[in-house]
Design a protein around this motif. Sequence first.
Motif, mmCIF file in Angstrom:
data_model
loop_
_atom_site.group_PDB
_atom_site.id
_atom_site.type_symbol
_atom_site.label_atom_id
_atom_site.label_comp_id
_atom_site.label_asym_id
_atom_site.label_seq_id
_atom_site.Cartn_x
_atom_site.Cartn_y
_atom_site.Cartn_z
ATOM 1 N N ILE A 124 -34.756 11.873 75.758
ATOM 2 C CA ILE A 124 -34.869 10.453 74.758
ATOM 3 C C ILE A 124 -34.711 11.201 73.218
ATOM 4 O O ILE A 124 -34.284 10.466 72.553
ATOM 5 N N LYS A 125 -35.329 12.317 73.032
ATOM 6 C CA LYS A 125 -35.274 12.813 71.854
ATOM 7 C C LYS A 125 -33.884 13.456 71.204
ATOM 8 O O LYS A 125 -33.699 13.717 70.181
ATOM 9 N N LEU A 126 -33.143 13.473 72.453
ATOM 10 C CA LEU A 126 -31.547 13.812 71.897
ATOM 11 C C LEU A 126 -30.797 12.776 71.549
ATOM 12 O O LEU A 126 -29.446 13.011 71.145
ATOM 13 N N ASN A 127 -31.370 11.699 71.549
ATOM 14 C CA ASN A 127 -30.481 10.449 71.364
ATOM 15 C C ASN A 127 -30.119 10.370 69.759
ATOM 16 O O ASN A 127 -31.213 10.494 68.747
ATOM 17 N N PRO A 128 -28.703 10.449 69.369
ATOM 18 C CA PRO A 128 -28.619 10.410 67.824
ATOM 19 C C PRO A 128 -29.404 9.426 66.773
ATOM 20 O O PRO A 128 -29.355 9.684 65.930
ATOM 21 N N ARG A 129 -29.595 8.330 67.460
ATOM 22 C CA ARG A 129 -30.298 7.425 66.426
ATOM 23 C C ARG A 129 -31.648 7.947 66.177
ATOM 24 O O ARG A 129 -32.289 7.488 65.246
ATOM 25 N N GLY A 130 -32.338 8.593 67.121
ATOM 26 C CA GLY A 130 -33.465 9.267 66.805
ATOM 27 C C GLY A 130 -33.545 10.350 65.988
ATOM 28 O O GLY A 130 -34.259 10.690 65.158
#
Length: 72
Positions: A24-30
């Motif tokens: 989840i933390k590797l999501n570019p939006r985050g």
Amino acid sequence: MQKNQSASLFQKEQLKESLIQSFIKLNPRGMIKNPIMFTVEIATAMMFVVSFYSPFSSAQGAFLYNLSVTFI
């Protein structure tokens, strides 16, 4: 004195939740909220592409060197 068999360094539920959160933390939006980590993510993606392009082009350097830079 008995050994506690249920004592473990990694609990199954905690390990599962940690793996989910890591993706989840590797999501570019985050990641775009943290410019330094976003830059690191983009540079890693670019080096990954260069690493697999380098065997076909000598202008990109040695394959193993590029691959090691990608993983470091």
